[in-house]
Design a protein around this motif. Structure first.
Motif, short mmCIF file in Angstrom:
data_model
loop_
_atom_site.label_atom_id
_atom_site.label_comp_id
_atom_site.label_asym_id
_atom_site.label_seq_id
_atom_site.Cartn_x
_atom_site.Cartn_y
_atom_site.Cartn_z
N SER A 140 -41.07 10.88 21.48
CA SER A 140 -41.25 12.33 21.29
C SER A 140 -40.23 13.12 22.11
N ASP A 141 -39.88 12.62 23.30
CA ASP A 141 -38.85 13.28 24.10
C ASP A 141 -37.50 13.23 23.38
N SER A 142 -37.19 12.10 22.76
CA SER A 142 -35.91 12.00 22.06
C SER A 142 -35.88 12.90 20.84
N VAL A 143 -37.03 13.07 20.17
CA VAL A 143 -37.09 13.99 19.03
C VAL A 143 -36.86 15.42 19.52
N LYS A 144 -37.50 15.78 20.64
CA LYS A 144 -37.30 17.13 21.20
C LYS A 144 -35.85 17.35 21.60
N ASN A 145 -35.23 16.33 22.18
CA ASN A 145 -33.83 16.44 22.58
C ASN A 145 -32.93 16.60 21.37
N LYS A 146 -33.25 15.92 20.30
CA LYS A 146 -32.45 16.05 19.08
C LYS A 146 -32.57 17.45 18.50
N GLU A 147 -33.79 18.00 18.58
CA GLU A 147 -33.99 19.35 18.06
C GLU A 147 -33.21 20.36 18.90
N LYS A 148 -33.13 20.13 20.20
CA LYS A 148 -32.41 21.05 21.09
C LYS A 148 -30.91 20.91 20.96
N SER A 149 -30.45 19.74 20.65
CA SER A 149 -29.01 19.52 20.58
C SER A 149 -28.43 20.13 19.32
N SER A 150 -27.18 20.40 19.35
CA SER A 150 -26.47 20.99 18.22
C SER A 150 -26.35 19.95 17.11
N PRO A 151 -26.66 20.34 15.87
CA PRO A 151 -26.58 19.38 14.78
C PRO A 151 -25.15 18.93 14.53
N ASN A 152 -24.16 19.77 14.89
CA ASN A 152 -22.76 19.41 14.65
C ASN A 152 -22.30 18.27 15.56
N LYS A 153 -22.92 18.10 16.70
CA LYS A 153 -22.50 17.07 17.63
C LYS A 153 -22.85 15.67 17.14
N GLU A 154 -23.91 15.56 16.37
CA GLU A 154 -24.34 14.25 15.92
C GLU A 154 -23.76 13.88 14.57
N ILE A 155 -23.23 14.83 13.85
CA ILE A 155 -22.69 14.56 12.52
C ILE A 155 -21.21 14.24 12.63
N PRO A 156 -20.75 13.23 11.93
CA PRO A 156 -19.32 12.90 11.95
C PRO A 156 -18.48 14.10 11.46
N GLU A 157 -17.26 14.17 11.96
CA GLU A 157 -16.39 15.32 11.70
C GLU A 157 -16.14 15.54 10.21
N ASN A 158 -15.83 14.50 9.46
CA ASN A 158 -15.53 14.71 8.02
C ASN A 158 -16.78 15.19 7.27
N LEU A 159 -17.95 14.71 7.63
CA LEU A 159 -19.18 15.15 6.97
C LEU A 159 -19.48 16.60 7.37
N ARG A 160 -19.19 16.97 8.58
CA ARG A 160 -19.41 18.33 9.05
C ARG A 160 -18.55 19.32 8.25
N ARG A 161 -17.28 18.95 8.00
CA ARG A 161 -16.40 19.83 7.21
C ARG A 161 -16.91 20.02 5.80
N ILE A 162 -17.38 18.92 5.22
CA ILE A 162 -17.91 19.00 3.84
C ILE A 162 -19.13 19.91 3.81
N LEU A 163 -20.02 19.77 4.78
CA LEU A 163 -21.22 20.59 4.82
C LEU A 163 -20.87 22.06 5.10
N ASP A 164 -19.88 22.29 5.93
CA ASP A 164 -19.44 23.67 6.19
C ASP A 164 -18.92 24.33 4.91
N ARG A 165 -18.10 23.57 4.12
CA ARG A 165 -17.60 24.11 2.85
C ARG A 165 -18.73 24.42 1.89
N LEU A 166 -19.71 23.48 1.84
CA LEU A 166 -20.85 23.66 0.96
C LEU A 166 -21.64 24.90 1.40
N LYS A 167 -21.80 25.08 2.66
CA LYS A 167 -22.52 26.24 3.19
C LYS A 167 -21.78 27.53 2.83
#
Length: 175
Positions: A140-167
């Motif tokens: 549960s602590d790790s789930v809370k930490n994941k929620e607090k952390s930035s989603p961009n930090k855990e997503i690979p760079e190329n996938l982040r760019r694709i999602l940004d374009r889609l957004k």
């Protein structure tokens, strides 16, 4: 004589009768050999009664071959003992080799062993439960930490760019 006041006479007589019947029963076993050897005399001289508990008579022999021979005549021996000493309950024979410490355990020992095992099981279940609770907390602590952390930090760079374009595409389409 005062040292023997706690010994019940009837019990001693019963045990003596059992020992005499043991000897008579064994000595009545005859060999099939042509020389007419009395196998029972040898069986008696190489074995002895050790204990009787819960209908099981513990017999000690000085060689495995004598134990095997006693096993061959087990039914005959039990029948002879039942006839000679009907007030003593004997349902089976157990054997041990002379020099070993095998013994018959009473019901009290079995109950103690059972309670020890149950106690160990309870301790192990407690350890498992504590482990599960600790892992749930960590999870549960790790789930809370994941929620607090930035989603961009855990997503690979190329996938982040694709999602940004889609957004961006979705946001520009809706305006």
């Amino acid at each position: 004589m005062t040292a023997f006041t706690n010994i019940e006479r009837a019990e001693v007589e019963k045990n003596n009768k059992l020992l005499r019947t043991w000897r008579v029963t064994l000595e009545s076993i005859r060999s099939n050999a042509k020389n007419g050897e009395n196998l029972g005399v040898n069986l008696y001289s190489h074995s002895r009664i050790i204990d009787l508990k819960n209908g099981i008579l513990l017999v000690e022999a000085d060689h495995p071959a004598w134990i095997q021979t006693l096993r061959l005549y087990q039914k005959y021996i039990i029948t002879g003992l039942k006839r000679g000493v009907p007030d003593v309950k004997i349902s089976s024979l157990a054997f041990r080799l002379r020099g070993t410490n095998a013994e018959l355990h009473s019901q009290i020992n079995e109950e103690k062993i059972r309670s020890d095992i149950e106690e160990r099981i309870q301790k192990e279940e407690k350890v498992i439960q504590e482990f599960d609770e600790k892992n749930r907390k960590v999870s549960s602590d790790s789930v809370k930490n994941k929620e607090k952390s930035s989603p961009n930090k855990e997503i690979p760079e190329n996938l982040r760019r694709i999602l940004d374009r889609l957004k961006n595409d979705i946001l520009t389409e809706s305006e």
